[in-house]
Every structure is written in C-alpha cells, then in structure tokens.
Scaffold this motif. Structure first.
Motif, PDB file in Angstrom:
ATOM      1  N   VAL A 227       0.840  -1.194   0.000  1.00 60.31           N
ATOM      2  CA  VAL A 227       0.000   0.000   0.000  1.00 60.31           C
ATOM      3  C   VAL A 227       0.877   1.247   0.000  1.00 60.31           C
ATOM      4  N   ILE A 228       0.342   2.314  -0.605  1.00 61.79           N
ATOM      5  CA  ILE A 228       0.992   3.626  -0.611  1.00 61.79           C
ATOM      6  C   ILE A 228      -0.049   4.657  -0.166  1.00 61.79           C
ATOM      7  N   PHE A 229       0.347   5.523   0.755  1.00 61.85           N
ATOM      8  CA  PHE A 229      -0.543   6.559   1.294  1.00 61.85           C
ATOM      9  C   PHE A 229      -0.141   7.920   0.713  1.00 61.85           C
ATOM     10  N   PHE A 230      -1.134   8.682   0.259  1.00 53.30           N
ATOM     11  CA  PHE A 230      -0.840  10.022  -0.277  1.00 53.30           C
ATOM     12  C   PHE A 230      -2.125  10.843  -0.279  1.00 53.30           C
ATOM     13  N   ARG A 231      -1.969  12.164  -0.328  1.00 54.11           N
ATOM     14  CA  ARG A 231      -3.138  13.030  -0.269  1.00 54.11           C
ATOM     15  C   ARG A 231      -3.740  13.306  -1.656  1.00 54.11           C
ATOM     16  N   ASP A 232      -3.012  12.949  -2.704  1.00 48.60           N
ATOM     17  CA  ASP A 232      -3.457  13.239  -4.069  1.00 48.60           C
ATOM     18  C   ASP A 232      -3.834  11.937  -4.775  1.00 48.60           C
ATOM     19  N   LYS A 233      -5.109  11.754  -5.059  1.00 51.32           N
ATOM     20  CA  LYS A 233      -5.604  10.539  -5.708  1.00 51.32           C
ATOM     21  C   LYS A 233      -4.999  10.357  -7.097  1.00 51.32           C
ATOM     22  N   ASP A 234      -4.944  11.423  -7.880  1.00 46.86           N
ATOM     23  CA  ASP A 234      -4.422  11.337  -9.247  1.00 46.86           C
ATOM     24  C   ASP A 234      -2.956  10.924  -9.263  1.00 46.86           C
ATOM     25  N   TYR A 235      -2.184  11.426  -8.300  1.00 47.03           N
ATOM     26  CA  TYR A 235      -0.769  11.057  -8.222  1.00 47.03           C
ATOM     27  C   TYR A 235      -0.608   9.552  -8.003  1.00 47.03           C
ATOM     28  N   LEU A 236      -1.450   8.986  -7.150  1.00 44.00           N
ATOM     29  CA  LEU A 236      -1.376   7.546  -6.889  1.00 44.00           C
ATOM     30  C   LEU A 236      -1.685   6.749  -8.156  1.00 44.00           C
TER      31      LEU A 236
END
Length: 330
Positions: A227-236
């Motif tokens: 899993v990877i956590f990030f605030r930007d959905k598009d970046y993921l």
C-alpha cells in the motif's frame, strides 16, 4: 555494504546442521518421517554434510497436496533431509539479508509480522491524514500469483549482487531448481522455508525502487500485498503504470488487475484480512468463514487452543460480537 560476509562453510558446518535440526524439530517429533530420520540422526547429518562438502548433494522430489486458505493453494513438502538443509541455509542467509530490507517490509521477518503491520498501517494513515483531518488516499496493490511467477534466473542474478561465495550460489540454485511450476524456470514451492526469504529478497527490489527511485515516503509491504498513502488521488494512479512496468521488466511479475484500487478509509480498505475504516477495523468476510471452518474441523482436545488464538486475533479490531459467537462454539 557493511555486513558480515557469509560463506558456504557457515551453512554446511556440522554445528549449523545440528542447531538447525533442534530448531526444526519442535512440534514434529511424532511425525513418521521425522522419527525415521531421528533413528540415525548423527549418521544422516554427517552424510548430508559430506554430500554438501563434496558437492554431491541432490534435492529429493516433493510431496504435493492442496489446502484452502481460504483460496486453494498448492503446497509442496520436501523430504526431512531437504527441510533440514533449507533451515540451515535460512539460519545463515536470513540475518545477512534482513539488514538490507526496508523498515516497512513485514512478512516473514523477526520482530515484524501481521500485528506490527496492522499498527503501522494505522500510523501511516494518521500521519498522511493528519489524524483524519485531511483526505488520505490509499493505493492498494497485489502481485498476481507471486510464488508461481518468481523467475528463478532472476533470483540467482539478484543473489549474485550480494553473495560472492559461488558455492552458496550453487547450493541456492540446487534448491530453487528442485521445483518446477507451469514453466521450467518459474516458481517457488510454498512449503519451503527458503522460499520465504527468497521472496523477500526478490520483492526487496520492488521496495527499493518505490522508496529510492519513486521517492515514496509512506509505503509498506506484507508479502505480495503493498500500500501507498498520499493526499493526491491522481498522483497515486500515475504511480500504477510505473510500478507495473518495473515489475514486468525487472522481475517478470504482474499486478493483479482485480485487486488494485485507490480508496479512502471512509469507504473501507481491505488489507491483511481486515477492512480498515478511519477509527476502527472489522474482520474480512472470507477471514470469518475460514475461522469458523477451522474451528469446526478441530478435535475436542485442540479446539480450546484454536478458539483462544482467534480471540486474541480479534482484539486487533472490532470483534466483540464475533468473539461471543466463537465462545458459543465451545
């Protein structure tokens, strides 16, 4: 690399073989094949040592059987002699490689495991979401048929980067090549102790790519799930083809198309047998079914230990109601 140099002699030493036997033995003394091997333990260990020393060692065939865990899995059980050797190899190479792994790799490692992974998952989400005050998106990926798809030639190529003793490489090749999957040079047997460390060495290449090349800060992996956590959905979503291309080109692995998603905890994220929400987690339906099926199959003398084990597991989530159901099975 500041690490202890390991040698072939470390692995095949009689002392290491005896110690490996003592560590391998608990819980298996009543097995017929173990009892038979034990009747001439010294003779069998010294013969294995001589065969390894003279490089006459040959891996025996496997005994294959199927289990449901909860999905069907093909297990391949090696002979006692070979399992002893797997343990002897593991004892030497595990501490050597473990120091090379990233902190957030949790499967089949000392002082890690499922409980530590669950706590870390929660901690990383809190960090990125600033204690659930900001939107945190989670990219969840699964590698398709990981064990069956491991490329044996790539395993050896990776091993050669870290191990200079060619006799160790020879021995690992013997162990790896003892198993054949759907392809002549593909796959590792699920039943081998050495398979656990080899998969971690293999997927450490992915870990290093994500951490050092993609510069991802909030990433964690347990076996073939990550899993990877990030605030930007598009970046993921932009990361997916980069990760997919690396897996395909460097490791000959593929992401499972039906187990790949970007979600927030508010919609429930399925990871390590639990469905995670912002302030609680609940047991996955398939895990519940497996649990009750296992309880039903246990004999009267073993059911109490099994139930206590599951009750302990349920403490890691919202499992009070489920715990009461389990207690009623006693």
């Amino acid at each position: 690399m500041k690490n202890k140099i390991i040698t072939y002699q470390d692995i095949i030493a009689v002392k290491n073989l005896y110690t490996s036997w003592q560590e391998f033995l608990p819980g298996k003394k009543n097995k017929n094949d173990i009892a038979e091997f034990s009747l001439n333990l010294s003779g069998n260990i010294f013969k294995l040592h001589r065969d390894l020393k003279d490089k006459n060692y040959k891996h025996d065939d496997y005994t294959a059987f199927n289990i449901s865990d909860p999905k069907p899995r093909d297990i391949h059980k090696a002979s006692v002699k070979d399992r002893l050797l797997h343990h002897a190899v593991y004892r030497i190479i595990y501490p050597y490689f473990d120091k090379l792994f990233i902190f957030d790799s949790y499967s089949c490692r000392n002082f890690k495991g499922t409980h530590k992974a669950l706590k870390r998952f929660e901690k990383l989400n809190r960090k990125v979401s600033q204690n659930n005050t900001k939107q945190c998106w989670i990219l969840k990926c699964d590698i398709k048929k990981c064990f069956a798809s491991i490329d044996q030639k790539i395993v050896i190529r990776i091993m050669k980067k870290f191990i200079k003793d060619q006799n160790i490489i020879w021995l690992i090749e013997r162990i790896i090549n003892s198993f054949k999957s759907f392809d002549e040079f593909k796959g590792l047997p699920l039943g081998n102790l050495t398979s656990q460390i080899i998969v971690n060495i293999y997927l450490n290449e992915l870990d290093q790519f994500i951490k050092n090349k993609l510069k991802i800060k909030y990433y964690m992996r347990y076996a073939d799930d990550f899993v990877i956590f990030f605030r930007d959905k598009d970046y993921l979503w932009e990361l997916v083809p980069k990760i997919s291309n690396f897996l395909d080109e460097e490791l000959k692995l593929k992401l499972h198309p039906h187990k790949l998603f970007v979600q927030t905890l508010s919609s429930g994220v399925d990871f390590l047998g639990w469905v995670h929400f912002p302030r609680h987690r609940v047991l996955r339906t398939a895990t519940k079914r497996k649990m009750f099926r296992n309880i039903k199959l246990k004999t009267d003398e073993k059911i109490e230990d099994t139930i206590n084990s599951y009750l302990g597991m349920l403490k890691w989530g919202n499992g009070r109601k489920l715990g009461n159901e389990i207690r009623n099975k006693q």
